[in-house]
Design an enzyme around this catalytic site. Structure first.
Site, PDB file in Angstrom:
ATOM      1  CE  LYS A 116     -23.983  31.953  53.438  1.00 28.74           C
ATOM      2  NZ  LYS A 116     -23.190  32.173  52.051  1.00 28.74           N
ATOM      3  CD  GLU A 200     -19.606  29.995  59.155  1.00 30.66           C
ATOM      4  OE1 GLU A 200     -18.875  31.001  59.072  1.00 30.66           O
ATOM      5  OE2 GLU A 200     -19.977  29.133  58.268  1.00 30.66           O
ATOM      6  CG  HIS A 235     -19.566  40.532  55.525  1.00 32.41           C
ATOM      7  ND1 HIS A 235     -18.345  40.119  56.216  1.00 32.41           N
ATOM      8  CD2 HIS A 235     -20.527  40.829  56.084  1.00 32.41           C
ATOM      9  CE1 HIS A 235     -18.841  40.477  57.327  1.00 32.41           C
ATOM     10  NE2 HIS A 235     -20.166  40.865  57.375  1.00 32.41           N
ATOM     11  CD  GLU A 275     -17.149  32.696  48.310  1.00 26.92           C
ATOM     12  OE1 GLU A 275     -16.962  33.596  47.315  1.00 26.92           O
ATOM     13  OE2 GLU A 275     -17.895  32.803  49.192  1.00 26.92           O
ATOM     14  CD  GLU A 293     -20.850  31.534  49.583  1.00 26.13           C
ATOM     15  OE1 GLU A 293     -22.033  31.048  49.566  1.00 26.13           O
ATOM     16  OE2 GLU A 293     -20.567  32.588  49.418  1.00 26.13           O
ATOM     17  CG  ASN A 295     -19.861  31.536  45.530  1.00 29.80           C
ATOM     18  OD1 ASN A 295     -21.263  31.444  46.441  1.00 29.80           O
ATOM     19  ND2 ASN A 295     -19.160  32.404  45.880  1.00 29.80           N
ATOM     20  NE  ARG A 297     -22.648  33.176  41.962  1.00 31.30           N
ATOM     21  CZ  ARG A 297     -21.632  33.926  42.514  1.00 31.30           C
ATOM     22  NH1 ARG A 297     -20.531  34.313  41.674  1.00 31.30           N
ATOM     23  NH2 ARG A 297     -21.721  34.259  43.819  1.00 31.30           N
TER      24      ARG A 297
END
Ligand code: ADP
Ligand code: ADP
Ligand code: MG
Length: 689
Positions: A116, A200, A235, A275, A293, A295, A297
């Site tokens: 990240k 963050e 989350h 995202e 981030e 992903n 896939r």
């Protein structure tokens, strides 16, 4: 296009990929572990190859075995699904080195987005807005604490290698920082083998909105609009939808172009998701979203995008991997209607959403919805993998109709043999904030009590349960057909007197006597008297008062699940309160009733077992599920108070603290850190009072 592919995954996603492959005429090869020898993905594939024992580290993560399986079966490409090896660049390189195609992005793209902190640095350079914070190399606690002060509380500490909602700590004030950092690091080290973190700013009233992107090997990148995944617990996503409620043309333009820019920055090919965390404290605004981030896939929630675009994302993945250009240009991708996906899991909601296991003795998904599943009736949810049962997906012209359909599909879903989050999901659909589109990632937590409030069966459900329990193992004999001319209901309706002993075979067994049903009602074992009055008509003495119940019709059928006979059926019955309908399933010692007021499982226990259970209950700590002993806090001889943590059990993706059930002295602790335990294992015992 490929003529044969291997799917390096299991469960619903393996079945999902095979569905498209089959439609395109591509042959499929499944891989499986010991526990999955007869799983649905194995049953549905053209061929299947065993790759190792049940634990994922010895099977679905064994890249060499998987690549060998592809080579020996003559598959030309490997689809990784999600999870497992899907975001592992070393695997991609090994696949390519073996002369096979990886159905996904390049190893370089996965690497660029894998951590990240590096991903954020890259995105900053590409001028994509990132969450304010610190994502540099310095990891000294004092330095990070100073950074947190600079950023301003609340902050989020995140493992750079994190995923699946793990390795994250929200910190509200400076004095909690160092403890949170230490625990986040230790979780990150044990889960991801990397304790490096970033800090963050914690975005207030956060919404999670992500953009589906797709690239090909010819340099084209398009987006397939956004998904809102704000309904989360710890989350982790619970219900997803597309498009995002409250989305404006301006915001969509800003988000989708940032996402396409992000994908282009790494020459992305195949399916990916960018995202974003979004400020949800007011209406959506184009300067209120930040990259979190990527992903690299296919995402669990890709079906909602398929439903609103009418596209098959797996087909796109296969075409792009085979070297074809993207099937559509950006202006040909249309957004149409609204879609939802609910993740239906085997989990124990009242016990804090504990992952559960069990055999699905009865499973009826609602045919009117799209159900992406990897299990069928009779299959077992094992402790080794994600306990997902199905993704329930609906589409409607408007958000309101799609949500109504989702609620209905969940209401009509019948599962027995394991606990599930079905009722929780149904409650969520009925939640006012959610249905009005006011979503944020804190919604579930805020309304948890309301969403998980246990319900007790209505007198109608309890009466039917007691009645069916009283029938014993042989329910079939008591079935009532609505067409039977000499039946009491018919006779009653036509004012004809019937001879009470004139009816069917089963009747003689009763001979007008009372039967007794032992059932667990509202957590208490009750013995309930059931008296037959005439054909199809009974009196049930519930604790709250006697009820008369008349079966208008009752049908049932017998199947086998795990070598046990299971009787399932439907009853249409009448009581003082009116006419009711319910489904039921009964198998060794258990009865499930699926009624309007919910699903209720009643134990019809063996009295011997019950008394043993009680004697052991008070001072014994049993494993509530299979798992790994992560920590042991206490030893034999320790004086403990009710609630003192004894040990931590890790199961699936979560840690569970098991505490002393009462005050007293521990007589024994049977397990040590690192032990793998089965469901029900005795972990520790207390001295007799
Ligand atoms: P999504 O946004 O698709 O829900 P997640 O990050 O929650 O993405 O992960 C999707 C799936 O990938 C999960 O269901 C899980 O099987 C797997 N997964 C992702 N990260 C991890 C992880 N760190 N450990 C175990 N499984 C993971
Ligand atoms: P993972 O890899 O586990 O999916 P993410 O970075 O995608 O981790 O974050 C998972 C979830 O945590 C998000 O969907 C969101 O709910 C929450 N989250 C992450 N970053 C922030 C942030 N900066 N502020 C508020 N919530 C956040
Ligand atoms: Mg994420």
């Amino acid at each position: 296009m490929f003529s044969k592919i291997l799917i390096a995954n299991r469960g619903e996603i393996a079945c999902r990929v095979m569905r498209t492959a089959r439609r395109l005429g591509i042959r499929t090869v499944a891989v499986y572990s010991d526990a999955d020898a007869s799983a649905m993905h194995v049953r549905e594939a053209d061929e299947a190859v065993h790759i190792g024992p049940s634990p994922v580290s010895e099977s679905y993560l064994q890249s060499e075995n998987i690549i060998r399986a592809a080579l020996t079966t003559g598959a030309q490409a490997i689809h990784p699904g999600y999870g497992f090896l899907s975001e592992n660049p070393d695997f991609v390189e090994a696949v390519e080195a073996a002369g096979l195609v990886f159905i996904g992005p390049s190893a370089a793209a996965i690497r660029a987005m894998g951590l990240k902190d590096a991903a954020k640095a890259l995105m900053e350079k590409a001028k994509v807005p990132v969450v304010p914070g610190y994502h540099g190399d310095m990891q000294e606690p004092g330095f990070l604490a100073a950074k947190a002060n600079e950023i301003g509380y609340p902050v989020l500490i995140k493992a750079r290698a994190g995923g699946g909602g793990k390795g994250m700590r929200k910190v509200d004030e400076a004095k909690q920082f160092s403890a949170a950092l230490a625990s986040c690091r230790s979780e990150a080290r044990s889960s991801f083998g990397d304790s490096h973190v970033l800090i963050e700013k914690y975005v207030a009233n956060p919404r999670h909105i992500e953009v589906q992107v797709f690239g090909d090997s010819h340099g084209n990148v398009v987006h397939l609009y956004e998904r809102d995944c704000s309904l989360q617990r710890r989350h982790q996503k619970v219900i997803e939808e597309a498009p995002a409620p409250g989305m404006t043309a301006e915001m969509r333009e800003a988000m989708t172009s940032a996402a396409v820019k992000a994908a282009k920055a790494i020459n992305y090919a195949n399916a990916g998701t960018i995202e974003f965390i979004v400020d949800g404290s007011g209406p959506l605004r184009p300067d209120g979203f930040w990259f979190m981030e990527m992903n690299t896939r296919l995402q669990v929630e890709h079906p909602v995008t398929e439903e609103v675009t009418g596209l098959d994302l797996v087909e796109w993945q296969l075409r792009v991997a085979a070297g074809e250009p993207l099937p559509l240009k950006q202006d040909e991708v249309r957004l149409n209607g609204h879609a939802f996906e609910a993740r239906l899991y085997a989990e124990d909601v009242p016990k804090g959403f504990l992952p559960a296991t069990g055999t699905l003795h009865h499973l009826a998904l609602d045919e009117s919805a799209r159900n992406d599943t990897g299990v069928a009736e009779g299959d077992t949810i094992t402790p080794f993998y994600d306990p997902m049962i199905a993704k329930v997906i609906t589409r409607g012209e408007t958000r309101e109709t799609a949500l109504m359909e989702l609620a209905a599909a969940l209401r009509h879903t019948r599962i027995a043999g394991t606990v599930t989050n079905r009722a929780f999901l149904e409650a969520l659909c009925a939640n006012e904030e959610f249905s009005s589109g006011k979503v944020d990632t804190g919604l579930i937590e805020r309304q948890l009590d309301k969403l998980t409030a246990p319900t007790n069966p209505t007198p109608e459900t309890a009466a039917l349960a007691a009645l069916i329990a009283s029938f014993g193992d042989d329910i079939t004999r008591h079935c009532v057909s609505p067409g039977e001319k000499n039946a009491a209901p018919y006779a009653a309706a036509h004012n004809i007197a019937v001879e009470p002993f004139a009816a069917l075979g089963g009747f003689a067994l009763w001979g007008g006597r009372s039967q007794f049903a032992d059932i667990l009602l509202n957590d208490e074992l009750k013995t309930i008297r059931v008296q037959k009055q005439e054909y199809g008509k009974y009196r049930v003495d519930l604790p709250a008062g006697a009820q008369e119940i008349m079966l208008r019709s009752m049908t049932c059928s017998i199947s086998r699940s795990n070598s046990h006979p299971v009787t399932s059926g439907h009853a249409d019955f009448e009581m003082d309160s009116g006419r009711h309908k319910a489904w039921f399933a009964r198998w060794h010692g258990k009865l499930a009733v699926f009624a309007d007021d919910g699903t209720f499982e009643f134990a019809t226990p063996d009295p011997l077992e019950a008394s043993e259970g009680e004697a052991g209950g008070a001072g014994k700590i049993l494993a509530p599920m299979p798992g790994l002993v992560k920590k042991v806090f206490a030893a034999a001889g320790d004086e403990v108070e009710k609630g003192t943590p004894i040990l931590v059990l890790e199961a699936m993706k979560m840690e569970h603290t098991l505490a002393a059930p009462r005050d007293g002295k521990l007589s024994e602790v049977m397990v040590a850190e690192g032990d793998q335990v089965e469901d029900g294992t005795l972990l520790a015992a207390m001295e007799e009072e």
